[in-house]
Design an enzyme around this catalytic site. Structure first.
Site, PDB file in Angstrom:
ATOM      1  N   GLU A  33       0.784  -1.240   0.000  1.00 19.23           N
ATOM      2  CA  GLU A  33       0.000   0.000   0.000  1.00 19.23           C
ATOM      3  C   GLU A  33       0.818   1.294   0.000  1.00 19.23           C
ATOM      4  O   GLU A  33       0.629   2.145   0.871  1.00 19.23           O
ATOM      5  CB  GLU A  33      -0.972  -0.004   1.182  1.00 19.23           C
ATOM      6  CG  GLU A  33      -2.018  -1.089   1.063  1.00 19.23           C
ATOM      7  CD  GLU A  33      -3.120  -0.959   2.112  1.00 19.23           C
ATOM      8  OE1 GLU A  33      -2.919  -0.260   3.125  1.00 19.23           O
ATOM      9  OE2 GLU A  33      -4.187  -1.557   1.906  1.00 19.23           O
ATOM     10  N   GLU A  41      -6.184  -8.134  -0.093  1.00 17.85           N
ATOM     11  CA  GLU A  41      -6.980  -7.949   1.122  1.00 17.85           C
ATOM     12  C   GLU A  41      -8.416  -7.644   0.734  1.00 17.85           C
ATOM     13  O   GLU A  41      -8.671  -6.917  -0.222  1.00 17.85           O
ATOM     14  CB  GLU A  41      -6.438  -6.793   1.965  1.00 17.85           C
ATOM     15  CG  GLU A  41      -5.019  -6.970   2.452  1.00 17.85           C
ATOM     16  CD  GLU A  41      -4.511  -5.740   3.188  1.00 17.85           C
ATOM     17  OE1 GLU A  41      -5.351  -4.905   3.583  1.00 17.85           O
ATOM     18  OE2 GLU A  41      -3.290  -5.608   3.355  1.00 17.85           O
TER      19      GLU A  41
END
Length: 797
Positions: A467, A572
């Site tokens: 991320e 995720e």
């Protein structure tokens, strides 16, 4: 398995990568996770229509004006993204009692399975018979005892009686015959006494090694935790219902209804015979990415923690948690973290993951698993020891690993799960290049280790940076960084199928379409997306209204990316559709759903209790969550749920974020017991059809990236955001010693001798002799976590 946290002061593993927006600083941009529309119009409060202009997705998105702990947080700080410790932040101690951090037909390629083998033809024709499909050959069973009343006409199998009739031993009719038979029997016994030890000591280990494509052919086979004579009867494999003995001598029953088998031979620790399920290739066979589906789960909050110790209520990230622990020497200091590593995830979790029909684990690993430098308070190197245990356990149960490099020096996103809540300092700001240089060194070190033959068939995906905030960093700088990481990984492993891991790149919240056809002909690269829907505008619509939402939103995006880029997976996702739950947003930040979230002004939608009080969920709520999970799995196609488990709160004694825990859902009926059941949930969505192109899987053309492409991604970039020209910024020099990661030690005792297995030296490519990036002694540097600041003087580039 009981997910009770053994430490009463701990509430473990809030879901970490819960998506939010970056800060309202100099680089403020809205970077939400993918918002999803409902599949039916939910009842909305009229105040919803007063929200600001729609997000690019078309979903109404409130403004992001971040001021978190304004007295202590520097300008430009990013919002934390974790299930934070809100319980103790109310000065009146009137904390809200919210709860937080946690088949259709098989269309996939089927690997050979023990359940399809010929021995199972001996099962009863009636599957409901006493033995229910299990093969029995016990002569003491009633059906084989004369006079039991259970002969050929009973419900018992007739096959064994026929077998015995066909192979009846003829009766001997003379003493001479008896003498001859006795002599033959004695000779056979002598032969057995000689051959069996030779087989188990010499032939079998050698054969296993030669058939094991992940181990060095000449490697001794051993383990650091087991000892004993090689000729002793040790159970090394088993299937559903077998008993597993762990390192500490405890046992549990292996439950896997999907034909999976575990395998652990203390004398052969790199054997890859284990198989998670019948439809998943065993580790000694190739996983066909794009054809075989990834059914994965994250081990969040284990080796990269977030605020989880209520004993230290002011800790907002692992940085501050480490500081509080270090100061608390009477409680064990930083060693308390190792207790967490030891107890939160254990071998039995890996066994349960395989038994849940899952075939992958994604394991977040921080840079301090390798080293720390001056002023960094983290517990160094210890989490690496437990990652090595994860490799051993994954190998034992046939699971594959996606190693997720989760926390980088300086922070790649300013969120708490990167180690320190605050600002972005990788590829951004005055220390952005120096931190990126150091991060690339760590990527190189990890790649060299996992590319070794002992590990490459277990750790098959390397997520090089979790991320990064692509919008403030910029896609150009991020692409150059990604290209340099690609070079390091491929230098460690080589080009082509079987040579080291797939390299997984997070999309940086820029969207999958921004990476279409990026790095054509690159050898085995994958794109990682994290679709969450719980951090946009909230709704009180029932869970059932989200039944097809993932199909209509995520399915098309994944289909397109699988064609335009190549392997694309959701690293995720969760079942959460609201931001309800303790620690979901951060320490003391409240929730959007209840209208008390900081920052911004949010409408009150209602109480979070119906979304978190899982003990009182009815069948409608549970079936709604399961339907959402099935739709998500089908739409995303290759996925890793966040997260496997969440520890019980030390305050309430229960899991307090139920829609984030796969394990809790299995135990209580809102997660599918077989993930293949998701197939077909997204009907008529035109799901992508395999296979991937040959070069995308390491086949023909892999690694032949056009020169014009590589030239456009040279390292380093000329400038970076919020800092200017790289030539005027602090940087490191490649004159340091590279911190090679240590391998595990496996030994076993045989009589008076002890044998140690060859487990690699941590460095796959001996030709890679470049030094590590370190500071120049005569130069000035800023704190790696500084945020916005002027460049230091004197500056040495």
């Amino acid at each position: 398995m009981d997910n009770q946290d053994p430490h009463p002061e701990i509430v473990v593993s809030p879901p970490t990568d819960t998506g939010m927006y970056p800060s309202n600083g100099a680089h403020s941009q809205d970077i939400p996770y993918d918002p999803l529309p409902l599949t039916q119009d939910p009842p909305r409060d009229t105040i919803y229509h007063d929200l600001p202009s729609p997000h690019a997705s078309g979903f109404d998105t409130p403004p992001v004006e971040m001021s978190y702990f304004s007295d202590t947080t520097p300008p430009g700080a990013a919002q934390p993204r974790f299930l934070g410790a809100a319980l103790y932040d109310d000065p009146t101690n009137n904390h809200r009692d919210s709860f937080a951090s946690q088949n259709t037909q098989n269309t996939f390629r089927t690997a050979p399975s023990v359940v399809n083998s010929s021995v199972y033809a001996l099962n009863p024709e009636n599957p409901e018979a006493e033995h229910s499909g299990a093969y029995h050959d016990d002569p003491h069973e009633p059906e084989y005892i004369p006079g039991s009343g259970r002969g050929a006409s009973s419900d018992s199998p007739r096959y064994l009686a026929e077998k015995r009739a066909a192979y009846t031993v003829p009766r001997l009719k003379s003493k001479r015959g008896l003498i001859i038979a006795g002599s033959i029997l004695a000779a056979v016994l002598v032969l057995v006494a000689v051959v069996v030890p030779i087989y188990f000591v010499v032939i079998k280990p050698k054969s296993s090694s030669s058939n094991n494509n992940s181990a060095s052919p000449s490697s001794p086979t051993s383990t650091s935790t087991s000892s004993g004579s090689p000729s002793s009867a040790v159970i090394v494999t088993g299937g559903d219902g077998s008993t597993v003995t762990t390192e500490d001598g405890t046992t549990f029953t292996y439950s896997n209804p999907f034909g999976g088998t575990w395998y652990w031979d203390p004398q052969n620790p790199f054997n890859n015979n284990a198989q998670a399920q019948s439809w998943t290739p065993p580790l000694n066979q190739t996983f066909q990415f794009g054809t075989d589906r990834i059914f994965g789960v994250n081990l969040g909050g284990w080796l990269t923690t977030e605020p989880f110790m209520q004993k230290y209520p002011s800790a907002i990230d692992e940085w501050t948690l480490s500081q509080y622990m270090a100061a608390d020497s009477s409680s064990g200091g930083l060693s308390q973290l190792e207790t967490h590593y030891q107890t939160f995830i254990t071998e039995q979790d890996f066994a349960e993951i395989a038994g849940a029909g899952l075939n992958f684990v994604r394991i977040p690993l921080p840079y301090w698993a390798i080293e720390v430098r001056s002023g960094e308070p983290f517990l160094p190197k210890t989490s690496w020891t437990y990652f090595l245990k994860a490799i051993q356990w994954a190998r034992k149960y046939g699971l594959r690993i996606n190693l997720d490099f989760h926390a980088l020096p300086g922070s790649q996103n300013g969120w708490n799960h990167s180690g320190k809540f605050g600002t972005v300092n990788v590829l951004y700001g005055p220390m952005g290049i120096a931190n990126a240089q150091r991060s690339l060194d760590y990527i190189r070190i990890i790649a060299e280790f996992i590319s070794q033959p002992e590990y490459k068939d277990v750790v098959v995906i390397f997520g090089i940076t979790n991320e990064p905030q692509g919008t403030p960093i910029g896609q150009d700088a991020l692409s150059r960084y990604y290209m340099q990481a690609y070079n390091y990984v491929r230098e460690a492993s080589g080009i082509g199928e079987g040579n080291g891991p797939f390299i997984s790149y997070h999309d940086g919240f820029l969207g999958l379409s921004k990476w279409a056809d990026w790095l054509p002909n690159a050898d085995r690269i994958a794109l990682d997306d994290h679709p969450y829907i719980c951090f946009d505008a909230q709704s009180s619509a029932p869970m059932s209204s989200y039944a097809q939402t993932p199909c209509t939103t995520w399915g098309g995006l994944m289909n397109t990316s699988m064609s335009a880029f190549g392997l694309t997976a959701a690293g995720e996702f969760s079942n959460a559709v609201t931001d309800c739950g303790l620690y979901v947003n951060g320490v003391g930040l409240g929730t959007r759903y209840e209208g008390n979230y900081t920052p911004g002004t949010w409408p009150v939608i209602g109480s979070c209790t119906p979304w978190t009080d899982w003990q009182n969920w009815d069948s409608t709520m549970k079936s709604g969550i399961q339907q959402f999970a099935l739709a998500s799995m089908d739409a995303l196609q290759n996925w890793f749920f966040w997260t496997w488990k969440i520890g019980n709160s030390s305050t309430s004694g229960v899991v307090e974020s139920p829609q984030w825990s796969y394990q809790l859902g299995l135990q209580n009926g809102w997660m599918p017991k077989d993930p293949r059941a998701a197939s077909g949930t997204c009907a008529n969505q035109g799901l992508w059809s395999p296979p991937l192109q040959a070069w995308q899987t390491g086949g023909a053309g892999a690694g032949q990236i056009p020169a014009t492409v590589t030239a456009s991604y040279t390292w380093p970039p000329a400038t970076i955001s919020n800092a200017g020209a790289v030539s005027s910024l602090p940087s490191y020099t490649p004159t340091g010693t590279v911190a090679t990661l240590p391998p595990p030690t496996f030994t076993y005792s045989s009589g008076s001798s002890v044998t140690t297995a060859k487990a690699g030296n941590g460095w796959q490519n001996p030709s890679d002799t470049a030094s590590g990036m370190v500071a120049i002694a005569t130069c000035s540097y800023l704190n790696p976590w500084v945020g916005t600041a002027a460049a230091p003087s004197p500056l040495c580039s």
